[in-house]
Each structure stands twice: as structure tokens, then as C-alpha cells.
Design an enzyme around this catalytic site. Structure first.
Site, short mmCIF file in Angstrom:
data_model
loop_
_atom_site.label_atom_id
_atom_site.label_comp_id
_atom_site.label_asym_id
_atom_site.label_seq_id
_atom_site.Cartn_x
_atom_site.Cartn_y
_atom_site.Cartn_z
N GLU A 112 0.82 -1.21 0.00
CA GLU A 112 0.00 0.00 0.00
C GLU A 112 0.86 1.27 0.00
O GLU A 112 0.59 2.22 -0.74
CB GLU A 112 -0.92 -0.01 1.22
CG GLU A 112 -1.69 1.29 1.47
CD GLU A 112 -2.67 1.64 0.37
OE1 GLU A 112 -3.23 2.75 0.43
OE2 GLU A 112 -2.88 0.82 -0.54
N HIS A 299 -20.89 -7.39 -17.49
CA HIS A 299 -19.56 -7.08 -18.01
C HIS A 299 -19.20 -8.01 -19.16
O HIS A 299 -18.62 -7.58 -20.17
CB HIS A 299 -18.53 -7.23 -16.88
CG HIS A 299 -17.12 -6.96 -17.30
ND1 HIS A 299 -16.69 -5.76 -17.81
CD2 HIS A 299 -16.01 -7.76 -17.28
CE1 HIS A 299 -15.40 -5.81 -18.08
NE2 HIS A 299 -14.96 -7.01 -17.78
#
Length: 396
Positions: A112, A299
Site C-alpha cells: 500500500e 460485463h
């Protein structure tokens, strides 16, 4: 960590300083590699390099999301009020001991924070690019050559990219503080793709200038096809982000059918609830598997439309010799998208394929924007019988 501590701006100056230090590497490389050349050449090289590093940032952002590292540091912009996981070692160790497979571990914290370091570095490079663009435009104005900085080389493009990256940073903060809220994470993904598109415009325009070429002239039909594909790609990236952020990839694990049916049980009402926490609905209940199936299948159906549109664009670009490179790249990344999309379904969402799928989508958007940036519309008179396609402008 309490809600009041989620936004701890204490390490912000340290992060900005670190981003400046990291950005010095690419900046020095650009200056050294282009020593002896003009400022315009260095600006073009900086734009291209920033575009490349932004693409890397998008890929690493996908890696961060797909490794569940988005909450590796549960505050923003630092990690437990520090600029590095090293300084937050004790807090991370405590959180990892309490929940070994939870969102906070040493590895996830580093993933992160590296993502944030890269984002800060790109931000510094965009600032440098914006400053250089305006200085170049000022010099051109004084020399009476401001017309050369119109269109794709206009300094307002990097300025818009700078504003965009600030907004993107805000969505990055919300991604953490709102605990991976699907709508926010999807918008953050779209923001990364949009930043690539914005950076591709000045990079393309300045590259044309350096090559001494004018934008190629194409007919309205081909330019309209490019715009149509861009709209479809952005919509498909949005749907793909919605699939990923809702962890709906494995709702269908077979292809072309889903769950042994061409039309499985789906709940579109729940699937279209956009503003809700991860895994939940607005009323506080858990989202159903039928809703996840609807998200995935939508999708998949839209992908068929996009692939057909890209195939049509690829065919139309045969008549555009100046866009031959874009045509080849379009074919490569379109095939890559199909293969990685299938791999995500039938191979149980492998990490490499998932990251490449995100990168392929971003690359396709960038290629179409690149094609639009280096061309202009040429209305072909009805009396002319030349086929639609590219008419290369005369190079003076």
C-alpha cells in the site's frame, strides 16, 4: 484506529519530500539523456516518461487491490501516522497478531505504501511537466510562435492532468477511509485510466512537434469510430471495475455459459445499487450471489460489444497508414484482453492475468486517445471518390 485518526496529515510533508526525492531520478535521467537538446525535446521526453510511469502506477494499483492490500495501512496519507511501515512496525505487528489473515500485515502495508510513494512521484513529475509547459508556451509567445502550442501541445492539458491527479489522490484517500467502498474504488480506477488519457494528449502532441509533422487528416467516419470505441471502452472499464471491486469475477467460472446456463439466475436490482458498502446493500443486508452474477454477466455481455467495435476499428484503420502503429497495438491489447479475461474466469482469477487485464484496458483507452490526438477531421467532398480513411497532411 478511530474515525478521527483516519485522516492523519502529519506525515504528508514527509511523503511529499520523499516523492520529490524519488522524482529526481526520472527528472535527472531526462535531462542527462537529452543534454545538448532544446527545452522542447526535454519536455517531450518528460511527458512520455510520465505517461509510462503512470501506466506502471495503474498496474501497481491493480496489484494493490487484487492482493487485498488496499487497507494495508488503515489511515491516510501515511501508515499509523508515519511515512513508512518501518516506523509503524509495532502497530502493524499488533494488528497482524490479532488477525493474521486480515487487511493489515507487514507485506500488505508495504504494498500500500509503495503505491502511495509511486503516486506521489507521478504527482511531482506532473507538476514539473506543467511548469515546463507554461514556460515553453511563454517563450513561444514572446517569439511569436504560440500557434505551435495549440491543440495537443497546449499547456492547459498538463494543467488539467495536475488538477486531475489531485482529485485522484482524494479518491485514493476515500478508498482507505471508506473501507473499499465499491463505488469509490471503481471511480479511483477510472481516475487512473483518465489520467493516462490526459497525459497521452500532450505526449502525442509534443512528439508530433519533435518529428516535424502535422496531425494526420482522417475522414469523419473514422474519427467517429474512434470516439465511439473510446466511449465503449470507458463504459467497459467502469463495468470491469464494478466486477473487481465487488469481487464478482468468480460468480461465473465457465465460459461461454455461466453456471451451466446461458441466462443464469440474476438480480439486477441489487447489482445496480451503486452507493453501498462492500458486500452489503443499502438496507444493511448482504448482497446476494444472484446480484454478483448479474454484475459479472453484464460485463461479459458488454465485452462482446466492445470486441466487435474494436474489430471494426482495426479494420477501418487499414486505410490509415499514419496510424499503423496504433493499429498493431490495438490488435495486440484487444487479444490480450480477451485471453486474460478468459483466464480470470476459467483459471480461478490468477493474479498475473488479473493485473494484465487492468493494464490492457488502460492501454486500449490510451491507444484510442493517442489516435485522436494525432489526427484531425478532414471532410471528404461528395465529388471525390477516394475511399474513407486517412489523408496525410502535407508537411511543410
Amino acid at each position: 484506529m478511530t474515525g478521527e485518526q483516519l485522516y492523519d496529515l502529519a506525515p504528508a510533508l514527509e511523503l511529499m519530500a520523499l516523492g520529490l526525492v524519488l522524482a529526481l531520478g526520472p527528472l535527472c535521467w531526462v535531462w542527462w539523456r537529452n543534454r545538448g537538446t532544446g527545452t522542447s525535446r526535454r519536455l517531450q521526453a518528460l511527458c512520455v516518461l510520465t505517461l509510462f510511469l503512470t501506466f506502471d502506477l495503474v498496474l501497481f494499483g491493480a496489484f494493490t487491490r487484487l492482493t487485498d492490500s488496499g487497507l494495508g495501512c488503515p489511515d491516510w496519507p501515511g501508515c499509523y501516522g508515519t511515512a513508512s511501515p518501518i516506523a509503524a512496525h509495532a502497530q502493524i505487528a499488533e494488528a497482524q497478531a490479532a488477525m493474521p489473515t486480515g487487511p493489515v500485515t507487514h507485506g500488505k502495508a508495504w504494498v500500500e505504501m509503495i503505491h502511495r510513494y509511486l503516486a506521489t512521484t507521478v504527482g511531482v513529475l506532473i507538476i514539473a511537466m506543467t511548469v515546463m509547459s507554461w514556460k515553453q508556451a511563454g517563450a513561444a509567445r514572446r517569439a511569436g510562435q504560440l500557434a505551435a502550442f495549440r491543440g495537443a501541445a497546449n499547456p492547459w492539458w498538463p494543467t488539467l492532468a495536475l488538477a486531475w491527479v489531485c482529485i485522484q489522490g482524494a479518491f485514493g484517500a476515500l478508498t482507505v477511509t471508506m473501507k473499499l467502498f465499491p463505488a469509490i474504488v471503481t471511480l479511483h480506477l477510472l481516475g487512473g485510466t483518465g489520467l493516462l488519457a490526459l497525459l497521452a494528449i500532450p505526449a502525442s502532441g509534443l512528439s508530433l512537434q519533435q518529428a516535424g509533422r502535422s496531425p494526420a487528416l482522417i475522414d469523419r467516419h473514422l474519427r467517429g469510430t474512434l470516439w465511439l470505441c473510446l466511449v465503449l471502452l470507458v463504459a467497459q472499464v467502469s463495468l470491469g471495475g464494478w466486477v473487481s471491486t465487488n469481487y464478482a469475477v468468480l460468480a461465473c467460472t465457465t465460459f461461454p455459459a455461466c453456471q451451466g446456463s446461458w441466462w443464469p439466475a440474476m438480480n439486477f436490482a441489487e447489482a445496480l445499487q451503486l452507493w453501498r458498502p462492500l458486500g452489503m446493500l443499502k438496507d444493511g443486508s448482504h448482497i446476494s450471489f444472484e446480484a454478483l452474477t448479474a454484475i459479472h454477466y453484464t460485463h461479459r455481455m458488454a465485452a462482446c460489444v466492445v470486441v466487435l467495435a474494436l474489430a471494426g476499428l482495426w479494420r477501418a484503420l487499414r486505410r490509415a497508414p499514419a496510424l499503423a502503429r496504433q493499429r498493431r497495438l490495438l490488435a495486440f491489447f484487444a487479444v490480450l484482453q480477451v485471453l486474460t479475461g478468459l483466464s480470470n474466469v476459467v483459471l480461478d482469477w490468477p493474479l498475473v492475468a488479473a493485473v494484465l487485464h487492468t493494464g490492457g484496458a488502460a492501454a486500449l483507452v490510451t491507444i484510442v486517445v493517442w489516435s485522436l490526438a494525432v489526427t484531425r477531421t478532414h471532410a471528404v467532398p461528395a465529388s471525390e471518390k477516394a475511399p474513407p480513411g486517412l489523408r496525410q497532411s502535407v508537411i511543410e
